[in-house]
Design a protein around this motif. Structure first.
Motif, PDB file in Angstrom:
ATOM      1  N   LYS A   1      -9.739  15.942  18.459  1.00  0.00           N
ATOM      2  CA  LYS A   1      -8.501  16.201  19.255  1.00  0.00           C
ATOM      3  C   LYS A   1      -7.353  16.016  17.946  1.00  0.00           C
ATOM      4  CE  LYS A   1      -6.873  15.046  23.330  1.00  0.00           C
ATOM      5  NZ  LYS A   1      -5.989  15.514  24.681  1.00  0.00           N
ATOM      6  N   TRP A   2      -5.940  17.075  17.788  1.00  0.00           N
ATOM      7  CA  TRP A   2      -5.222  16.718  16.996  1.00  0.00           C
ATOM      8  C   TRP A   2      -4.372  16.503  18.248  1.00  0.00           C
ATOM      9  CZ3 TRP A   2      -3.870  15.814  11.750  1.00  0.00           C
ATOM     10  CH2 TRP A   2      -5.540  15.841  11.127  1.00  0.00           C
ATOM     11  N   ILE A   3      -3.673  16.145  18.070  1.00  0.00           N
ATOM     12  CA  ILE A   3      -2.662  15.551  18.919  1.00  0.00           C
ATOM     13  C   ILE A   3      -1.236  14.743  18.799  1.00  0.00           C
ATOM     14  CG2 ILE A   3      -4.454  13.847  20.891  1.00  0.00           C
ATOM     15  CD1 ILE A   3      -2.775  11.298  19.530  1.00  0.00           C
ATOM     16  N   MET A   4      -0.814  14.538  17.641  1.00  0.00           N
ATOM     17  CA  MET A   4       0.600  15.319  17.529  1.00  0.00           C
ATOM     18  C   MET A   4       0.654  15.959  15.717  1.00  0.00           C
ATOM     19  SD  MET A   4       3.295  12.249  16.332  1.00  0.00           S
ATOM     20  CE  MET A   4       2.696  11.110  15.486  1.00  0.00           C
ATOM     21  N   GLY A   5       1.761  16.721  15.301  1.00  0.00           N
ATOM     22  CA  GLY A   5       1.922  17.374  14.490  1.00  0.00           C
ATOM     23  C   GLY A   5       1.374  18.314  13.862  1.00  0.00           C
ATOM     24  N   GLU A   6       1.074  18.216  12.448  1.00  0.00           N
ATOM     25  CA  GLU A   6       0.605  19.572  11.597  1.00  0.00           C
ATOM     26  C   GLU A   6      -1.219  19.743  11.630  1.00  0.00           C
ATOM     27  OE1 GLU A   6       0.719  19.537   7.039  1.00  0.00           O
ATOM     28  OE2 GLU A   6       2.795  19.559   8.395  1.00  0.00           O
ATOM     29  N   VAL A   7      -2.313  19.880  11.537  1.00  0.00           N
ATOM     30  CA  VAL A   7      -3.324  20.054  11.537  1.00  0.00           C
ATOM     31  C   VAL A   7      -3.675  19.628   9.381  1.00  0.00           C
ATOM     32  CG1 VAL A   7      -5.772  20.343  11.399  1.00  0.00           C
ATOM     33  CG2 VAL A   7      -4.137  21.184  13.694  1.00  0.00           C
ATOM     34  N   ALA A   8      -4.564  18.250   9.183  1.00  0.00           N
ATOM     35  CA  ALA A   8      -4.103  18.676   8.425  1.00  0.00           C
ATOM     36  C   ALA A   8      -5.229  19.430   7.396  1.00  0.00           C
ATOM     37  CB  ALA A   8      -4.531  16.896   7.799  1.00  0.00           C
ATOM     38  N   PRO A   9      -5.204  20.061   6.335  1.00  0.00           N
ATOM     39  CA  PRO A   9      -6.072  21.064   5.407  1.00  0.00           C
ATOM     40  C   PRO A   9      -7.309  20.098   5.041  1.00  0.00           C
ATOM     41  CG  PRO A   9      -4.583  20.320   3.676  1.00  0.00           C
ATOM     42  CD  PRO A   9      -4.151  19.308   5.529  1.00  0.00           C
ATOM     43  N   GLU A  10      -8.587  20.951   5.162  1.00  0.00           N
ATOM     44  CA  GLU A  10      -8.907  20.553   4.710  1.00  0.00           C
ATOM     45  C   GLU A  10     -10.154  21.395   3.890  1.00  0.00           C
ATOM     46  OE1 GLU A  10     -12.222  21.500   8.079  1.00  0.00           O
ATOM     47  OE2 GLU A  10     -11.428  19.661   8.833  1.00  0.00           O
ATOM     48  N   PRO A  11     -11.056  20.020   3.087  1.00  0.00           N
ATOM     49  CA  PRO A  11     -10.310  18.865   2.594  1.00  0.00           C
ATOM     50  C   PRO A  11      -9.328  18.659   2.530  1.00  0.00           C
ATOM     51  CG  PRO A  11     -11.766  19.696   0.754  1.00  0.00           C
ATOM     52  CD  PRO A  11     -11.045  20.967   1.298  1.00  0.00           C
ATOM     53  N   LEU A  12      -8.662  17.194   3.240  1.00  0.00           N
ATOM     54  CA  LEU A  12      -7.279  17.040   2.173  1.00  0.00           C
ATOM     55  C   LEU A  12      -7.856  15.832   1.174  1.00  0.00           C
ATOM     56  CD1 LEU A  12      -4.343  15.501   2.721  1.00  0.00           C
ATOM     57  CD2 LEU A  12      -5.404  13.948   4.497  1.00  0.00           C
ATOM     58  N   VAL A  13      -7.210  15.194   0.090  1.00  0.00           N
ATOM     59  CA  VAL A  13      -7.793  15.248  -1.260  1.00  0.00           C
ATOM     60  C   VAL A  13      -6.866  14.085  -0.790  1.00  0.00           C
ATOM     61  CG1 VAL A  13      -8.487  15.248  -3.083  1.00  0.00           C
ATOM     62  CG2 VAL A  13      -8.784  17.380  -2.321  1.00  0.00           C
ATOM     63  N   VAL A  14      -6.812  12.673  -1.079  1.00  0.00           N
ATOM     64  CA  VAL A  14      -6.286  11.923  -0.620  1.00  0.00           C
ATOM     65  C   VAL A  14      -6.599  10.489  -2.138  1.00  0.00           C
ATOM     66  CG1 VAL A  14      -6.171  11.328   1.927  1.00  0.00           C
ATOM     67  CG2 VAL A  14      -8.281   9.802   0.302  1.00  0.00           C
ATOM     68  N   LYS A  15      -6.338   9.764  -2.340  1.00  0.00           N
ATOM     69  CA  LYS A  15      -6.198   8.535  -3.508  1.00  0.00           C
ATOM     70  C   LYS A  15      -6.487   7.487  -2.973  1.00  0.00           C
ATOM     71  CE  LYS A  15      -3.505  10.847  -7.038  1.00  0.00           C
ATOM     72  NZ  LYS A  15      -4.689  11.484  -8.151  1.00  0.00           N
TER      73      LYS A  15
ATOM     74  N   TYR B   1       0.643  -1.236  -0.218  1.00  0.00           N
ATOM     75  CA  TYR B   1       0.314   0.231  -0.416  1.00  0.00           C
ATOM     76  C   TYR B   1       1.086   1.372   0.054  1.00  0.00           C
ATOM     77  CZ  TYR B   1      -3.731  -2.717   0.666  1.00  0.00           C
ATOM     78  OH  TYR B   1      -4.599  -3.747   1.087  1.00  0.00           O
ATOM     79  N   PHE B   2       1.495   1.645   0.969  1.00  0.00           N
ATOM     80  CA  PHE B   2       2.557   2.425   0.638  1.00  0.00           C
ATOM     81  C   PHE B   2       3.422   2.836  -0.353  1.00  0.00           C
ATOM     82  CE2 PHE B   2       2.604   2.049   5.345  1.00  0.00           C
ATOM     83  CZ  PHE B   2       2.660   3.406   5.809  1.00  0.00           C
ATOM     84  N   SER B   3       4.155   1.624  -1.380  1.00  0.00           N
ATOM     85  CA  SER B   3       4.261   1.402  -2.681  1.00  0.00           C
ATOM     86  C   SER B   3       3.759   1.885  -3.726  1.00  0.00           C
ATOM     87  CB  SER B   3       5.510   0.521  -2.650  1.00  0.00           C
ATOM     88  OG  SER B   3       4.573  -0.644  -3.016  1.00  0.00           O
ATOM     89  N   ASP B   4       2.099   1.358  -3.678  1.00  0.00           N
ATOM     90  CA  ASP B   4       1.174   1.740  -4.898  1.00  0.00           C
ATOM     91  C   ASP B   4       1.077   3.843  -4.604  1.00  0.00           C
ATOM     92  OD1 ASP B   4      -0.825   2.218  -5.710  1.00  0.00           O
ATOM     93  OD2 ASP B   4      -2.213   0.741  -4.534  1.00  0.00           O
ATOM     94  N   GLN B   5       1.511   4.146  -5.595  1.00  0.00           N
ATOM     95  CA  GLN B   5       0.945   5.812  -5.523  1.00  0.00           C
ATOM     96  C   GLN B   5      -0.393   6.007  -6.579  1.00  0.00           C
ATOM     97  OE1 GLN B   5       4.283   7.263  -8.604  1.00  0.00           O
ATOM     98  NE2 GLN B   5       5.806   6.398  -7.461  1.00  0.00           N
TER      99      GLN B   5
END
Length: 386
Positions: free
Chosen positions: A162-176, A87-91
């Protein structure tokens, strides 16, 4: 480490969940401690995590008797990541399940990967004790951008998010997923805009759709099941009773370069839409039925085992000859045998002949112990109807 003697049947790694009757009440705990399980004769079985949830009161996490918390967590996280290498290698796919509870020996916890962002769901108070260590391991092994936590044991109606680590994702976050785009909202309650466990069904629809197809998507939510057909040039009709579904579905089409005006979107009770479609002379080549297990509107209480047959029978009235029904349920307490019998009974009552084209369960990124029957909740059947 505390030792606990069990009542039979004894757990194993293919049947790791312990029911309340297997543990004496004095030994029960929701503390998140690790305990050594033993047979009634004192033979070691392995180490378990104590913590009550809907399915169990404890879970076997190792068949070794000397495993430590750090060893358990490190090994489990490493193995979970290793299982998802493809899954990680599938672009073409950037969102999938990364940790699937007892299937990855991390009971009461799921983690979904959304293009570098983690959606962390905790179902038991006991797993909360190990969250910091798990997040450290995720940062050590993966390029994590941020993580949002949803404590699902706090309320049956809404997640404490709630966000607990790192940056907050944009809204919307567009994934594939399978080359298609999906607009997601990671910090809005339990749902993000896409149900990741259905990605094999969406792939099937994408790969087999034709420009001439007309697809009806009932209980459509954000229209995810409609995208494959629309992308192939077919026409889709997405139906959901929630007012927000129209805007969310339009957005899904837009992020894929599809004009929402070229498709049909209805804010409509599915039970009322089917007779409406019949009156209007609508016909479809494919009908997707994916209802919630339980839902309440102003005028109706929907219970899946009671009301699903009506959906099938009404859908058959607007399905073209040789068309397909894609029937789905995530009801964990509805066995596959009972579900298939309901389908057979409904088709017999309607006097329609059919054949099975495909059957789907949970995909590979949702590993589940074979004997954890409640965890094998997803059942999807594709029928060709004569």
């Amino acid at each position: 480490m505390r030792h606990i003697k069990l009542n039979q049947p004894y757990p194993n790694l293919e049947r790791p969940l312990l029911k309340r009757e297997q543990i004496a009440e004095k030994d029960s705990s929701d503390s998140g401690e690790l305990v050594l399980l033993q047979t009634a004769q004192g033979q070691d079985i392995g180490v378990a995590l104590m913590g009550a949830e809907q399915k169990s009161v404890a879970c076997l996490i190792s068949d070794r008797s000397d495993v430590t918390a750090d060893q358990w967590l490190t090994q489990s996280v490493k193995k979970a990541i290793e299982k998802r290498k493809t899954y990680f290698s599938d672009q073409e796919t950037t969102a999938f399940r990364l940790v699937n509870a007892e299937g990855d020996r991390l009971p009461g916890l799921t983690i979904d990967w959304y293009e570098g962002y983690l959606v962390v769901n905790i179902y038991t108070k006991s797993m909360q004790l190990y969250l910091d260590k798990i997040m450290e391991l995720m940062k050590d092994f993966l390029p994590v951008k941020g993580a949002v936590l949803k404590r699902r044991y706090h309320s049956i109606n809404e997640a404490d998010s709630k966000w607990i680590m790192g940056e907050v994702a944009p809204e919307p976050l567009v994934v594939k997923e399978n080359g298609l785009n999906y607009a997601c909202y990671l910090n809005e309650g339990w749902m993000t805009g896409i149900f990741l466990d259905q990605h094999e069904v969406r792939r099937y629809l994408l790969e087999t759709s034709r420009p001439s197809d007309r697809l009806l998507n009932l209980f459509s939510y954000t229209g995810a099941f409609s995208l494959g057909t629309a992308k192939k040039g077919g026409h889709t009709t997405s139906v959901d009773v929630a007012n927000r579904s129209r805007k969310l579905t339009e957005e899904q089409f837009q992020v894929n370069g599809i004009d929402p005006e070229s498709q049909s979107i209805y804010v409509f009770d599915a039970f009322k839409f089917l007779p409406y479609a019949k009156r209007k002379g609508m016909c479809f080549d494919r009908i997707v039925i994916d209802p919630p297990s339980f839902a309440r509107t102003k005028k109706r209480v929907f219970r899946i085992t009671k009301d699903y047959p009506e959906l099938i029978e009404e859908s058959l009235l607007v399905l073209n000859k040789g068309g397909e029904l894609i029937l789905s349920t995530n009801a964990a307490n509805w066995t596959a045998k009972a579900y298939d019998q309901m389908i057979a009974d409904s088709m017999k009552k309607a006097g329609r002949k059919y054949s099975y084209l495909k059957s789907f369960g949970l995909p590979n990124d949702f590993p589940t112990p074979k004997q954890s029957l409640l965890s094998h909740y997803l059942k999807v059947r594709v029928l060709k109807v004569d």
